[in-house]
Write an enzyme that holds these catalytic residues in place. Structure first.
Site, PDB file in Angstrom:
ATOM      1  N   PRO A   1       0.967  -1.442  -0.224  1.00  0.00           N
ATOM      2  CA  PRO A   1      -0.018   0.233  -0.146  1.00  0.00           C
ATOM      3  C   PRO A   1       1.028   1.305   0.093  1.00  0.00           C
ATOM      4  CG  PRO A   1      -0.773  -0.880   2.061  1.00  0.00           C
ATOM      5  CD  PRO A   1       0.906  -1.709   1.485  1.00  0.00           C
TER       6      PRO A   1
ATOM      7  N   ASP B   1       5.945   2.282   1.921  1.00  0.00           N
ATOM      8  CA  ASP B   1       5.108   1.197   2.206  1.00  0.00           C
ATOM      9  C   ASP B   1       3.868   1.464   2.990  1.00  0.00           C
ATOM     10  OD1 ASP B   1       3.243  -1.302   3.024  1.00  0.00           O
ATOM     11  OD2 ASP B   1       5.575  -2.486   2.913  1.00  0.00           O
ATOM     12  N   HIS B   2       2.942   1.429   3.429  1.00  0.00           N
ATOM     13  CA  HIS B   2       2.095   2.057   4.565  1.00  0.00           C
ATOM     14  C   HIS B   2       1.576   0.987   4.971  1.00  0.00           C
ATOM     15  CE1 HIS B   2       0.330   5.174   6.790  1.00  0.00           C
ATOM     16  NE2 HIS B   2      -1.099   5.544   5.607  1.00  0.00           N
ATOM     17  N   ARG B   3       2.353  -0.302   5.339  1.00  0.00           N
ATOM     18  CA  ARG B   3       1.957  -0.988   6.667  1.00  0.00           C
ATOM     19  C   ARG B   3       3.356  -1.176   7.457  1.00  0.00           C
ATOM     20  NH1 ARG B   3       3.433  -6.148   3.183  1.00  0.00           N
ATOM     21  NH2 ARG B   3       4.706  -4.913   2.289  1.00  0.00           N
TER      22      ARG B   3
END
Ligand code: CAO
Length: 545
Positions: free
Chosen positions: A341, A517-519
């Site tokens: 994401p 990476d939004h994780r």
């Protein structure tokens, strides 16, 4: 129990229909009308139904075999109590077309009759499709005004069990279309009016006006269409699929292509009307299987594929083979795009002072034999920001259960080469001087273009910089080079008016785009990293702090 032979019924004049699927095996119990095999001619595919209920004791055909009318397909041991249908031997005796007009009317001849006079318009009607039931008209590949050759498909009909094309009985021009897609049509229904061209039209029989004349035109279509024998059990009326392949909606050309590719039709999702399989569906299926079976498995194979297209229909095209590197990069990009994401954050760094300093080092750079671009400074500033924002130096592990923090700072630098995009990794950036980094940037970029990089030179990166500064642009959204979690995109620096509290001042501003990476990285982390980076580039002295 009597043994009965099942033979190929009248398949509408097709000389050699090919067996494309076997639907039963020796020992199978079959019902009356159950499909034994699927045959395909140039224009249609259809099932050969069993004329009796019983057990298959011999199967006398094989996939790929050409069958003509009357050929022996199977021997069925009739079930004791099963009512046997009409003996299969009668099949070949059935008239090839339902109307006696076929025997007498010149218009019924599929061969063009040489005539000098202009031909009269003819109505083309639904030929003998072996059933009195209506079937759906699913496609009209022609339009009014189109010129068609003899045998060109005019409409496509489809029942639950088969699809068939109604071919043009002669070459000519489509004057009128009397049906629409989705219509339910029966044998004899008028489809369209065709004006034969003088050279190839049939002798215009008794019809000179486009008046209803299904008898005159119908045998023409029937003779050229692989219609089942009238009065016989026909695949068009069967409702239960006999096998996985039997219930697939696909035209003959698509079936043929599927066989060439070795694609099981039942596994392909059709995107045509009523889920009909199109050639594009097969192309997309094969492409997806070849390219990324692992990605498909890990991301869920439900991602809709982009159908292939024949661009040559719009103009000249040239097809070239992609390099292996290009294809690997494409796969990596897609894998990252699908798994990660992405968030991209933008800011401008004021590099006026940095540029002044860089300019002042020009003579020294020349003395050292290196070109001092903004890149070494970017690398160094990123190394400091990575040290202070360690999440940007991490990777997801254990299926998302843990994060691996790397204690080293290796930074990848994207290099565009004629063979494709490569990302050599510059190791221990935090421990190297600007001069060392300047030399290494030139060295690895050169190796990349000369295809001298070893796999190990492109491994171990914690973070990537992709600079388009030498080319141009004001911003872009770089794709994270997974399993890394961050990438810095650098666009071209430009002079901008910046408000200093009292007035606008011309400053050299460097546009930066940080994707993460939004994780792993949240907005706060991203904001802090970017703010520090902008600050470091604004006053490069900080990198020694
Ligand atoms: N803003 C303005 N000018 C810039 C700039 C920026 N952000 N970045 C570089 N420049 C200038 C340089 O100073 C140099 O100017 P001079 O010729 O006047 O000295 C010129 O643009 C060319 O620089 P460069 O791009 O060759 O050098 P670099 O060290 O900045 O970049 C590398 C290294 C490997 C990215 C580069 O050699 C390269 O291959 N560039 C092509 C673009 C590319 O592949 N980018 C990767 C993107 S792929 O996603």
């Amino acid at each position: 129990m009597a043994k009965q032979e099942v033979t190929v019924p009248d398949i509408g004049g097709a000389e050699g229909a090919e067996v494309i699927e076997l639907l039963v095996a020796v020992g199978d119990e079959v019902e009356v009308d159950q499909g034994l095999c699927v045959v395909e001619s140039d224009k249609a595919s259809m099932e050969i139904p069993s004329s009796v209920a019983g057990t298959v004791v011999e199967l006398l055909v094989a996939e790929g075999q050409e069958l003509a009318e009357g050929a022996l397909v199977a021997i069925i041991e009739a079930a004791g109590d099963a009512p046997a249908a009409a003996p299969a031997e009668e099949t070949p005796e059935a008239p090839p077309a339902s109307s006696p007009a076929a025997e007498t009317e010149p218009v019924s001849q599929p061969e063009p009759a040489p005539v000098a006079a202009a031909a009269a318009p003819e109505i083309v009607a639904v030929p003998d499709i072996g059933t009195d039931d209506a079937v759906e008209l699913i496609e009209i590949p022609v339009s009014v005004g189109d010129t068609v050759a003899e045998g060109d498909s005019l409409v496509v009909l489809e029942s639950d069990k088969a699809s068939m094309e109604v071919p043009a009985p002669f070459a000519g021009e489509v004057l009128e279309i009397r049906v629409s897609e989705g219509d339910q049509v029966k044998q004899g229904d008028e489809l369209l009016v065709l004006q034969g061209s003088a050279a190839s039209a049939p002798v215009p029989a008794a019809v000179s006006e486009p008046a209803p004349a299904p008898v005159a035109s119908q045998p023409v279509a029937a003779a050229a269409s692989p219609a089942p024998a009238p009065g016989k059990p026909t695949p068009l009326t069967q409702s239960e699929p006999a096998s996985a392949g039997a219930g697939v909606y696909a035209g003959p050309a698509v079936r043929k292509l599927a066989r060439e590719f070795g694609v099981p039709l039942a596994e392909v999702t059709g995107t045509g009307p009523r889920g009909r399989l199109l050639k594009e569906d097969l192309h997309a299926f094969v492409q997806q299987r070849i390219k990324s079976p692992a990605a498909a498995a890990s991301t869920g194979a439900g991602i809709p594929v982009i159908p292939e297209m024949d661009f040559s229909q719009f103009g000249d095209v040239e097809v070239t083979q992609r390099s292996k590197m290009d294809k690997v990069t494409a796969n990596n990009m897609q894998r990252s795009w699908l798994n990660v994401p992405h968030v991209t954050q933008y800011d401008d760094a004021d590099i006026t002072d940095l540029e002044a300093f860089r300019g002042s080092m020009k003579a020294e750079a020349e003395r050292r034999g290196v070109k001092l671009t903004p890149m070494p400074f970017l690398l160094k500033a990123c190394a400091v920001a990575l040290r202070d924002n360690p999440k940007f130096c991490s990777s997801i592990a254990d299926g998302g259960e843990s994060l691996v923090y790397k204690k080293y700072i290796h930074i990848g630098m994207a290099v565009d080469t004629p063979a494709g995009l490569v990302v050599p990794v510059i190791r221990d950036v935090d421990k190297k001087s600007i001069w060392e980094l300047a030399e290494e940037v030139i060295e690895v970029a050169g190796k990349a273009r000369d295809r001298k990089l070893r796999p190990v030179d492109m491994q171990g990166g914690c973070f990537t910089i992709s600079s388009l500064g030498g080319i141009g642009g004001t911003g872009f959204t770089p794709i994270v080079n997974a399993p890394e979690v961050g990438i810095l995109g650098v666009s071209r620096a430009d002079m901008k008016p910046v408000w200093n509290g009292a007035e606008f001042e011309p400053r050299k501003m460097l546009p930066l785009c940080l994707s993460y990476d939004h994780r792993v990285i949240n907005g706060g982390d991203g904001g802090r990293f970017m703010t520090q980076l902008v600050s470091l580039l604004g006053d490069i002295r900080q990198i020694i702090m």
